[in-house]
Scaffold this motif. Structure first.
Motif, PDB file in Angstrom:
ATOM      1  N   MET A 112      -3.046   6.877   2.714  1.00  0.00           N
ATOM      2  CA  MET A 112      -2.980   6.789   1.257  1.00  0.00           C
ATOM      3  C   MET A 112      -3.571   5.466   0.772  1.00  0.00           C
ATOM      4  SD  MET A 112       0.343   6.614  -1.235  1.00  0.00           S
ATOM      5  CE  MET A 112       0.497   4.851  -1.044  1.00  0.00           C
ATOM      6  N   ILE A 113      -3.229   4.369   1.429  1.00  0.00           N
ATOM      7  CA  ILE A 113      -3.729   3.042   1.055  1.00  0.00           C
ATOM      8  C   ILE A 113      -5.258   2.996   1.194  1.00  0.00           C
ATOM      9  CG2 ILE A 113      -3.711   0.585   1.680  1.00  0.00           C
ATOM     10  CD1 ILE A 113      -1.124   1.547   0.294  1.00  0.00           C
ATOM     11  N   ILE A 114      -5.774   3.533   2.297  1.00  0.00           N
ATOM     12  CA  ILE A 114      -7.223   3.536   2.526  1.00  0.00           C
ATOM     13  C   ILE A 114      -7.928   4.382   1.465  1.00  0.00           C
ATOM     14  CG2 ILE A 114      -9.038   4.302   4.123  1.00  0.00           C
ATOM     15  CD1 ILE A 114      -7.012   3.577   6.409  1.00  0.00           C
ATOM     16  N   ASN A 115      -7.410   5.577   1.192  1.00  0.00           N
ATOM     17  CA  ASN A 115      -8.016   6.456   0.193  1.00  0.00           C
ATOM     18  C   ASN A 115      -7.989   5.843  -1.196  1.00  0.00           C
ATOM     19  OD1 ASN A 115      -8.771   8.482   1.970  1.00  0.00           O
ATOM     20  ND2 ASN A 115      -6.829   9.560   1.788  1.00  0.00           N
ATOM     21  N   LYS A 116      -6.860   5.218  -1.559  1.00  0.00           N
ATOM     22  CA  LYS A 116      -6.783   4.569  -2.878  1.00  0.00           C
ATOM     23  C   LYS A 116      -7.850   3.483  -2.992  1.00  0.00           C
ATOM     24  CE  LYS A 116      -2.798   3.873  -5.259  1.00  0.00           C
ATOM     25  NZ  LYS A 116      -2.749   4.892  -6.279  1.00  0.00           N
ATOM     26  N   ALA A 117      -8.021   2.721  -1.927  1.00  0.00           N
ATOM     27  CA  ALA A 117      -8.981   1.618  -1.963  1.00  0.00           C
ATOM     28  C   ALA A 117     -10.409   2.130  -2.055  1.00  0.00           C
ATOM     29  CB  ALA A 117      -8.814   0.728  -0.733  1.00  0.00           C
ATOM     30  N   LEU A 118     -10.785   3.037  -1.190  1.00  0.00           N
ATOM     31  CA  LEU A 118     -12.183   3.421  -1.085  1.00  0.00           C
ATOM     32  C   LEU A 118     -12.593   4.536  -2.040  1.00  0.00           C
ATOM     33  CD1 LEU A 118     -12.616   3.112   2.772  1.00  0.00           C
ATOM     34  CD2 LEU A 118     -13.021   1.403   0.998  1.00  0.00           C
ATOM     35  N   LYS A 119     -11.665   5.378  -2.472  1.00  0.00           N
ATOM     36  CA  LYS A 119     -12.017   6.463  -3.394  1.00  0.00           C
ATOM     37  C   LYS A 119     -11.645   6.140  -4.841  1.00  0.00           C
ATOM     38  CE  LYS A 119     -11.806  10.129   0.047  1.00  0.00           C
ATOM     39  NZ  LYS A 119     -11.103  11.307   0.521  1.00  0.00           N
ATOM     40  N   GLU A 120     -10.510   5.460  -5.014  1.00  0.00           N
ATOM     41  CA  GLU A 120     -10.032   5.190  -6.371  1.00  0.00           C
ATOM     42  C   GLU A 120     -10.231   3.742  -6.799  1.00  0.00           C
ATOM     43  OE1 GLU A 120      -5.974   6.562  -6.755  1.00  0.00           O
ATOM     44  OE2 GLU A 120      -6.374   8.234  -5.401  1.00  0.00           O
ATOM     45  N   ARG A 121     -10.820   2.911  -5.911  1.00  0.00           N
ATOM     46  CA  ARG A 121     -11.076   1.503  -6.217  1.00  0.00           C
ATOM     47  C   ARG A 121      -9.777   0.769  -6.562  1.00  0.00           C
ATOM     48  NH1 ARG A 121     -16.611   1.328  -7.111  1.00  0.00           N
ATOM     49  NH2 ARG A 121     -16.477  -0.719  -8.037  1.00  0.00           N
ATOM     50  N   THR A 122      -8.692   1.144  -5.903  1.00  0.00           N
ATOM     51  CA  THR A 122      -7.376   0.575  -6.184  1.00  0.00           C
ATOM     52  C   THR A 122      -6.809  -0.063  -4.926  1.00  0.00           C
ATOM     53  OG1 THR A 122      -6.952   2.197  -7.912  1.00  0.00           O
ATOM     54  CG2 THR A 122      -5.032   1.104  -6.967  1.00  0.00           C
ATOM     55  N   ILE A 123      -6.502  -1.345  -5.032  1.00  0.00           N
ATOM     56  CA  ILE A 123      -5.902  -2.098  -3.937  1.00  0.00           C
ATOM     57  C   ILE A 123      -4.406  -2.227  -4.236  1.00  0.00           C
ATOM     58  CG2 ILE A 123      -6.002  -4.241  -2.617  1.00  0.00           C
ATOM     59  CD1 ILE A 123      -8.715  -2.796  -2.712  1.00  0.00           C
ATOM     60  N   VAL A 124      -3.587  -1.965  -3.234  1.00  0.00           N
ATOM     61  CA  VAL A 124      -2.135  -1.984  -3.427  1.00  0.00           C
ATOM     62  C   VAL A 124      -1.547  -3.240  -2.785  1.00  0.00           C
ATOM     63  CG1 VAL A 124       0.018  -0.757  -2.951  1.00  0.00           C
ATOM     64  CG2 VAL A 124      -2.059   0.537  -3.477  1.00  0.00           C
ATOM     65  N   LEU A 125      -0.780  -3.974  -3.568  1.00  0.00           N
ATOM     66  CA  LEU A 125      -0.018  -5.122  -3.046  1.00  0.00           C
ATOM     67  C   LEU A 125       1.449  -4.805  -3.296  1.00  0.00           C
ATOM     68  CD1 LEU A 125       0.363  -7.927  -1.888  1.00  0.00           C
ATOM     69  CD2 LEU A 125      -0.086  -8.873  -4.150  1.00  0.00           C
ATOM     70  N   ASN A 126       2.097  -4.261  -2.278  1.00  0.00           N
ATOM     71  CA  ASN A 126       3.481  -3.829  -2.460  1.00  0.00           C
ATOM     72  C   ASN A 126       4.392  -4.322  -1.347  1.00  0.00           C
ATOM     73  OD1 ASN A 126       2.535  -2.238  -0.425  1.00  0.00           O
ATOM     74  ND2 ASN A 126       3.412  -0.341  -1.195  1.00  0.00           N
ATOM     75  N   ASP A 127       4.130  -5.554  -0.930  1.00  0.00           N
ATOM     76  CA  ASP A 127       4.922  -6.111   0.151  1.00  0.00           C
ATOM     77  C   ASP A 127       4.906  -7.630   0.025  1.00  0.00           C
ATOM     78  OD1 ASP A 127       6.437  -6.250   2.485  1.00  0.00           O
ATOM     79  OD2 ASP A 127       5.203  -4.773   3.528  1.00  0.00           O
ATOM     80  N   TYR A 128       5.524  -8.279   0.973  1.00  0.00           N
ATOM     81  CA  TYR A 128       5.537  -9.734   1.041  1.00  0.00           C
ATOM     82  C   TYR A 128       4.107 -10.255   1.180  1.00  0.00           C
ATOM     83  CZ  TYR A 128       6.859 -14.395   2.660  1.00  0.00           C
ATOM     84  OH  TYR A 128       7.012 -15.751   2.782  1.00  0.00           O
TER      85      TYR A 128
END
Length: 195
Positions: free
Chosen positions: A12-28
């Motif tokens: 999911m993280i990879i797909n969001k980044a490469l397909k949706e141009r969305t980087i997730v920061l949801n941790d420390y």
């Protein structure tokens, strides 16, 4: 066959980044997590160059749900955001749950900053954890570095929000975390809008 949940999450993280141009920061926020984020940012940048993506479509979204973490790692992320902005990227930061400490700092340097109605953000002076016994010189060095970091964080905050030196120094003196609701964050210029 059923995939393990951590494998699904990673995809999911990879797909969001490469397909949706969305980087997730949801941790420390630490070196490893920030390097993952900047890796995907660099991938998007290289893809855009390879595909000839028009400047007005060069957008990267950053979704934040983080309690913060390491100042050096967070400042590296801020540097990467600014580097991309210099070459024409628009960075959109969205607070999903909370953006605290260094996640707060990453949020405020984005070009467009927004939060959900019940999201929260938090700002405070940097802190340090000590491991084992330290001599006086070590403690003084740590104190000097913390003060230098505090001045850098204040400069960034003054540039991107309506928070004043006096307001931030009061937070430091009171030794508290300053939490903001989405409405308060809008009032202090921390975000531009509420979703």
């Amino acid at each position: 066959p059923i995939q393990p949940m951590d494998t699904v999450y990673e995809q999911m993280i990879i797909n969001k980044a490469l397909k949706e141009r969305t980087i997730v920061l949801n941790d420390y926020i630490d070196t490893q997590r920030i390097y993952k984020m900047t890796y995907y940012m660099d991938k998007i940048y290289k893809m855009d160059d390879m595909l000839g993506t028009p400047k007005n479509e060069r957008i990267i979204n950053i979704e934040l749900s983080s309690g913060g973490g390491s100042c050096p790692a967070g400042l590296y992320l801020i540097g990467k955001i600014r580097q991309l902005q210099k070459v024409g990227y628009k960075i959109i930061g969205t607070v999903n749950e909370e953006a605290c400490s260094m996640a707060f700092m990453a949020l405020i340097v984005c070009d467009i900053r927004r939060a959900y109605k019940y999201s929260q953000v938090m700002f405070h002076a940097p802190s340090s954890s000590s491991w084992g016994y330290e001599g006086l010189q070590d403690i003084e060095e740590r104190r000097n570095r913390l003060n230098e970091t505090w001045e850098v964080l204040k400069e960034i905050a003054k540039e991107h929000t309506l928070m004043t030196d006096e307001f931030m120094d009061q937070i430091k003196i009171s030794k508290t975390d300053r939490w903001f609701t989405a409405d308060e964050a809008l009032k202090y210029g921390i975000i531009d809008g509420i979703i």
